[in-house]
Design a protein around this motif. Structure first.
Motif, PDB file in Angstrom:
ATOM      1  N   GLY A  50       0.780  -1.231   0.000  1.00 47.57           N
ATOM      2  CA  GLY A  50       0.000   0.000   0.000  1.00 47.57           C
ATOM      3  C   GLY A  50       0.809   1.277   0.000  1.00 47.57           C
ATOM      4  N   LYS A  51       2.127   1.194  -0.030  1.00 43.04           N
ATOM      5  CA  LYS A  51       2.983   2.381  -0.026  1.00 43.04           C
ATOM      6  C   LYS A  51       3.610   2.573  -1.405  1.00 43.04           C
ATOM      7  CE  LYS A  51       6.814   4.634   2.134  1.00 43.04           C
ATOM      8  NZ  LYS A  51       7.961   4.586   2.971  1.00 43.04           N
ATOM      9  N   TRP A  52       3.455   3.784  -1.954  1.00 44.82           N
ATOM     10  CA  TRP A  52       4.002   4.118  -3.264  1.00 44.82           C
ATOM     11  C   TRP A  52       5.420   4.646  -3.130  1.00 44.82           C
ATOM     12  CZ3 TRP A  52       1.774   2.622  -7.601  1.00 44.82           C
ATOM     13  CH2 TRP A  52       0.411   2.354  -7.594  1.00 44.82           C
ATOM     14  N   ASN A  53       6.236   4.339  -4.139  1.00 48.35           N
ATOM     15  CA  ASN A  53       7.604   4.830  -4.204  1.00 48.35           C
ATOM     16  C   ASN A  53       7.934   5.087  -5.672  1.00 48.35           C
ATOM     17  OD1 ASN A  53      10.156   5.513  -3.119  1.00 48.35           O
ATOM     18  ND2 ASN A  53      10.962   3.531  -3.746  1.00 48.35           N
ATOM     19  N   ALA A  54       8.812   6.032  -5.919  1.00 49.81           N
ATOM     20  CA  ALA A  54       9.230   6.323  -7.291  1.00 49.81           C
ATOM     21  C   ALA A  54      10.728   6.576  -7.338  1.00 49.81           C
ATOM     22  CB  ALA A  54       8.479   7.531  -7.839  1.00 49.81           C
ATOM     23  N   ARG A  55      11.328   6.147  -8.438  1.00 51.18           N
ATOM     24  CA  ARG A  55      12.759   6.376  -8.673  1.00 51.18           C
ATOM     25  C   ARG A  55      12.937   6.720 -10.144  1.00 51.18           C
ATOM     26  NH1 ARG A  55      16.210   1.953  -5.438  1.00 51.18           N
ATOM     27  NH2 ARG A  55      17.782   3.579  -5.570  1.00 51.18           N
ATOM     28  N   TYR A  56      13.988   7.500 -10.411  1.00 49.30           N
ATOM     29  CA  TYR A  56      14.247   7.927 -11.789  1.00 49.30           C
ATOM     30  C   TYR A  56      15.751   7.859 -12.059  1.00 49.30           C
ATOM     31  CZ  TYR A  56      14.205  10.795 -16.002  1.00 49.30           C
ATOM     32  OH  TYR A  56      14.357  11.254 -17.279  1.00 49.30           O
ATOM     33  N   PHE A  57      16.096   7.168 -13.129  1.00 46.40           N
ATOM     34  CA  PHE A  57      17.496   6.974 -13.513  1.00 46.40           C
ATOM     35  C   PHE A  57      17.721   7.554 -14.895  1.00 46.40           C
ATOM     36  CE2 PHE A  57      16.176   3.616 -10.661  1.00 46.40           C
ATOM     37  CZ  PHE A  57      17.151   3.678  -9.681  1.00 46.40           C
ATOM     38  N   LYS A  58      18.845   8.249 -15.040  1.00 46.18           N
ATOM     39  CA  LYS A  58      19.209   8.887 -16.303  1.00 46.18           C
ATOM     40  C   LYS A  58      20.544   8.343 -16.801  1.00 46.18           C
ATOM     41  CE  LYS A  58      18.938  13.216 -16.920  1.00 46.18           C
ATOM     42  NZ  LYS A  58      18.966  14.664 -16.932  1.00 46.18           N
ATOM     43  N   ASP A  59      20.785   8.624 -18.062  1.00 46.89           N
ATOM     44  CA  ASP A  59      22.066   8.299 -18.677  1.00 46.89           C
ATOM     45  C   ASP A  59      22.436   6.839 -18.470  1.00 46.89           C
ATOM     46  OD1 ASP A  59      22.132  10.968 -19.376  1.00 46.89           O
ATOM     47  OD2 ASP A  59      23.360  11.532 -17.676  1.00 46.89           O
ATOM     48  N   ILE A  60      21.482   5.978 -18.743  1.00 55.57           N
ATOM     49  CA  ILE A  60      21.691   4.551 -18.533  1.00 55.57           C
ATOM     50  C   ILE A  60      22.534   4.000 -19.672  1.00 55.57           C
ATOM     51  CG2 ILE A  60      20.562   2.300 -18.363  1.00 55.57           C
ATOM     52  CD1 ILE A  60      18.126   3.851 -17.201  1.00 55.57           C
ATOM     53  N   ALA A  61      23.671   3.497 -19.316  1.00 56.30           N
ATOM     54  CA  ALA A  61      24.564   2.878 -20.290  1.00 56.30           C
ATOM     55  C   ALA A  61      25.210   1.687 -19.618  1.00 56.30           C
ATOM     56  CB  ALA A  61      25.634   3.868 -20.755  1.00 56.30           C
ATOM     57  N   ILE A  62      25.538   0.714 -20.403  1.00 51.77           N
ATOM     58  CA  ILE A  62      26.130  -0.500 -19.853  1.00 51.77           C
ATOM     59  C   ILE A  62      27.514  -0.215 -19.253  1.00 51.77           C
ATOM     60  CG2 ILE A  62      26.793  -2.887 -20.413  1.00 51.77           C
ATOM     61  CD1 ILE A  62      23.766  -2.226 -20.533  1.00 51.77           C
ATOM     62  N   ASN A  63      28.082   0.947 -19.568  1.00 51.85           N
ATOM     63  CA  ASN A  63      29.400   1.289 -19.022  1.00 51.85           C
ATOM     64  C   ASN A  63      29.341   1.715 -17.560  1.00 51.85           C
ATOM     65  OD1 ASN A  63      28.389   3.873 -19.006  1.00 51.85           O
ATOM     66  ND2 ASN A  63      29.698   4.627 -20.627  1.00 51.85           N
ATOM     67  N   GLY A  64      28.140   1.756 -16.975  1.00 55.20           N
ATOM     68  CA  GLY A  64      28.026   2.000 -15.550  1.00 55.20           C
ATOM     69  C   GLY A  64      27.897   3.442 -15.118  1.00 55.20           C
ATOM     70  N   LYS A  65      27.741   4.379 -16.031  1.00 55.05           N
ATOM     71  CA  LYS A  65      27.627   5.790 -15.653  1.00 55.05           C
ATOM     72  C   LYS A  65      26.165   6.199 -15.540  1.00 55.05           C
ATOM     73  CE  LYS A  65      32.001   6.980 -17.707  1.00 55.05           C
ATOM     74  NZ  LYS A  65      32.742   7.806 -18.635  1.00 55.05           N
TER      75      LYS A  65
END
Length: 180
Positions: A50-65
């Motif tokens: 019943g608890k909402w959570n949100a996350r946002y990820f940018k610049d997703i690359a397999i190089n880990g940055k």
């Protein structure tokens, strides 16, 4: 989904994603292939007990940055309500849509791709749309494109990323153009 699988593993390793959510909505954004400098993004809206959570990820690359942007926690129930009002759970897959002549609408142009994943403990659903605002304007008689454009707008407004993400179908337009 291989890109997403590898990216999720990389994100989880670095940022320790919550496991065993009751429900999770993931919105992946992939830029036009001509915008090779713009890396994918991932928005995750989850509900656990019943608890909402949100996350946002940018610049997703397999190089880990990968970068995670901090998000506010208030307003998540309201965001979900608006997403649900726009049928986020039941949007049909883009390839099933037809024009007025009954012909399939092809989304083969180079444009921003929005890939949705809906996950629950017992089910997984995927659907993806390219440039929903542009298609909403071009096929204004199809409510599905308008709803997808609104879903994307709601999420990016919540995240605070009102950047220009251009779509190319003939002429370039802003992603968040007004949708009637």
């Amino acid at each position: 989904m291989r890109i997403q699988s590898a990216a999720i593993e990389d994100i989880d390793t670095k940022f320790h994603l919550e496991k065993n959510n009751d429900f999770e909505l993931r919105l992946w954004t992939f830029s036009r292939t001509s915008d090779y400098q713009l890396l994918p993004t991932l928005f995750i809206l989850s509900n656990k007990s019943g608890k909402w959570n949100a996350r946002y990820f940018k610049d997703i690359a397999i190089n880990g940055k990968i970068k995670e942007l901090s998000l506010k926690t208030e307003g998540l129930e309201q965001l979900w309500k608006h997403l649900n009002e726009n049928d986020v759970l039941t949007i049909p897959e883009a390839f099933t849509l037809e024009d007025k002549n009954g012909e399939p609408i092809l989304q083969d142009k180079d444009g921003v791709l929005f890939s949705f994943e809906l996950l629950s403990r017992n089910a997984v659903r995927h659907f993806a749309y390219k440039c929903p605002t542009e298609f909403a304007n071009k096929f204004d008689y199809l409510q599905t494109y308008k709803k997808v454009a609104e879903i994307v707008r709601l999420i990016f407004n919540y995240v605070g990323e009102n950047k220009d993400m251009l779509c190319t179908i003939g002429v370039q337009h802003r992603l968040f153009a007004t949708v009637a």
